[in-house]
Motif scaffolding. Sequence first.
Motif, mmCIF file in Angstrom:
data_model
loop_
_atom_site.group_PDB
_atom_site.id
_atom_site.type_symbol
_atom_site.label_atom_id
_atom_site.label_comp_id
_atom_site.label_asym_id
_atom_site.label_seq_id
_atom_site.Cartn_x
_atom_site.Cartn_y
_atom_site.Cartn_z
ATOM 1 N N PHE A 67 36.591 35.462 45.845
ATOM 2 C CA PHE A 67 36.764 35.649 44.401
ATOM 3 C C PHE A 67 37.310 37.039 44.104
ATOM 4 O O PHE A 67 38.218 37.204 43.281
ATOM 5 C CB PHE A 67 35.426 35.438 43.690
ATOM 6 C CG PHE A 67 35.495 35.624 42.199
ATOM 7 C CD1 PHE A 67 35.983 34.617 41.392
ATOM 8 C CD2 PHE A 67 35.072 36.800 41.607
ATOM 9 C CE1 PHE A 67 36.059 34.778 40.013
ATOM 10 C CE2 PHE A 67 35.144 36.978 40.241
ATOM 11 C CZ PHE A 67 35.643 35.961 39.436
ATOM 12 N N SER A 68 36.752 38.045 44.785
ATOM 13 C CA SER A 68 37.268 39.402 44.633
ATOM 14 C C SER A 68 38.707 39.482 45.143
ATOM 15 O O SER A 68 39.556 40.152 44.535
ATOM 16 C CB SER A 68 36.382 40.395 45.391
ATOM 17 O OG SER A 68 35.059 40.374 44.897
ATOM 18 N N PHE A 69 38.973 38.823 46.243
ATOM 19 C CA PHE A 69 40.327 38.810 46.809
ATOM 20 C C PHE A 69 41.343 38.239 45.820
ATOM 21 O O PHE A 69 42.406 38.822 45.602
ATOM 22 C CB PHE A 69 40.327 38.003 48.111
ATOM 23 C CG PHE A 69 41.678 37.554 48.566
ATOM 24 C CD1 PHE A 69 42.565 38.450 49.144
ATOM 25 C CD2 PHE A 69 42.081 36.226 48.408
ATOM 26 C CE1 PHE A 69 43.821 38.041 49.557
ATOM 27 C CE2 PHE A 69 43.329 35.814 48.813
ATOM 28 C CZ PHE A 69 44.205 36.721 49.387
ATOM 29 N N LEU A 70 41.018 37.107 45.199
ATOM 30 C CA LEU A 70 41.943 36.475 44.253
ATOM 31 C C LEU A 70 42.155 37.357 43.022
ATOM 32 O O LEU A 70 43.284 37.517 42.537
ATOM 33 C CB LEU A 70 41.399 35.111 43.824
ATOM 34 C CG LEU A 70 41.445 33.996 44.870
ATOM 35 C CD1 LEU A 70 40.756 32.750 44.324
ATOM 36 C CD2 LEU A 70 42.871 33.680 45.253
ATOM 37 N N THR A 71 41.065 37.939 42.505
ATOM 38 C CA THR A 71 41.173 38.779 41.305
ATOM 39 C C THR A 71 42.006 40.017 41.578
ATOM 40 O O THR A 71 42.872 40.394 40.781
ATOM 41 C CB THR A 71 39.765 39.178 40.826
ATOM 42 O OG1 THR A 71 38.971 38.004 40.641
ATOM 43 C CG2 THR A 71 39.841 39.942 39.518
ATOM 44 N N GLY A 94 30.027 45.070 49.045
ATOM 45 C CA GLY A 94 30.669 44.431 50.193
ATOM 46 C C GLY A 94 31.776 43.483 49.786
ATOM 47 O O GLY A 94 32.868 43.481 50.383
ATOM 48 N N GLU A 95 31.520 42.663 48.761
ATOM 49 C CA GLU A 95 32.529 41.698 48.317
ATOM 50 C C GLU A 95 33.791 42.390 47.813
ATOM 51 O O GLU A 95 34.910 41.998 48.165
ATOM 52 C CB GLU A 95 31.956 40.827 47.195
ATOM 53 C CG GLU A 95 30.868 39.876 47.649
ATOM 54 C CD GLU A 95 30.106 39.299 46.474
ATOM 55 O OE1 GLU A 95 30.637 39.356 45.345
ATOM 56 O OE2 GLU A 95 28.996 38.787 46.674
ATOM 57 N N ILE A 96 33.611 43.425 46.993
ATOM 58 C CA ILE A 96 34.769 44.064 46.376
ATOM 59 C C ILE A 96 35.539 44.911 47.390
ATOM 60 O O ILE A 96 36.772 44.913 47.405
ATOM 61 C CB ILE A 96 34.326 44.903 45.164
ATOM 62 C CG1 ILE A 96 33.783 43.970 44.079
ATOM 63 C CG2 ILE A 96 35.471 45.749 44.628
ATOM 64 C CD1 ILE A 96 33.259 44.669 42.857
#
Length: 297
Positions: free
Chosen positions: A175-179, A87-89
């Motif tokens: 965090f996934s968004f920034l990466t 879900g996060e990624i």
Amino acid sequence: MSLSKRVGAWLEKRYIGCFLAPALCIMGAFALYITVALIYLSLCSWNTTSPAPSFIGISNYLNILKDTVFWKSLGRTMIFVVCTVTGEIVLGFIVAYALNRKIRGLGVIRTLVIVPMAVTPVVAAMFWKIMYDPSLGPINYFLSLLGIRGPEWLGSTSTALISVLIVNIWEWMPFSFLTITAGLNALPKDAYEAAMIDGATKFQTLFKLTIPMLKQVLLTLILLRTIDAMKAFDLVFTMTRGGPGESTQLLPYYIYLKGFQWFDLGYAAALSLVLLLICNYGFKFFINKTGVKVFYD
């Protein structure tokens, strides 16, 4: 060359290592001591009824094999990890890809997106606990305006784990968004220009160009988020305490219960080592199969 000059030249070349060596030695000593102590404690029986650990060999590990609560907690943890990381990624990629263009107020939008990550997990858990409240929470209130009866989000075995999953995804999607945003900004522009000249559609560019070039970024992100999700404790402790029943009792919380609620410290140490071994060999298998380029040994 004199001895002093040789020593100076050697130090100049290796000054970074010289500065880091004392801190690394201290950290390594602490890590070694804790690991050895944990291994020894896992081979002992130690609780409030015994003043000191008594050696019992591998009995704790044999008991783990027969512990049905352990296997249920482990299975629940695996479900939690797969769902949250996915879900996060996925959401992080969608948001990063949608904002990877020149639009008005982009800086403000990106700042708002990363706000959840700036909130400490305990505060986030308390905030969402209020949101999920069946009587006073705004979620059920807005559902009632639509004629929908909201469930007992944290009070039902069918929705409690899903509710915790949503909070974890909400908090760590930034965090996934920034990466992924950093990865998108680093992609070569000439590849997209060549694809546009060849007449590639946006769909083809996304799946045949963007995602393949982001492979290493995505694999590293999966690894990092899996490491964090495997040790999830704070949300469960604050929101549900493993309940209702055992529906949200993940393995880290089960270890906490064994060690600090039931004071079976030897068994808790054995459980901790089992979790460590699962993570270690699981990550090595993942790295070997995917070829992700990260520092890991």
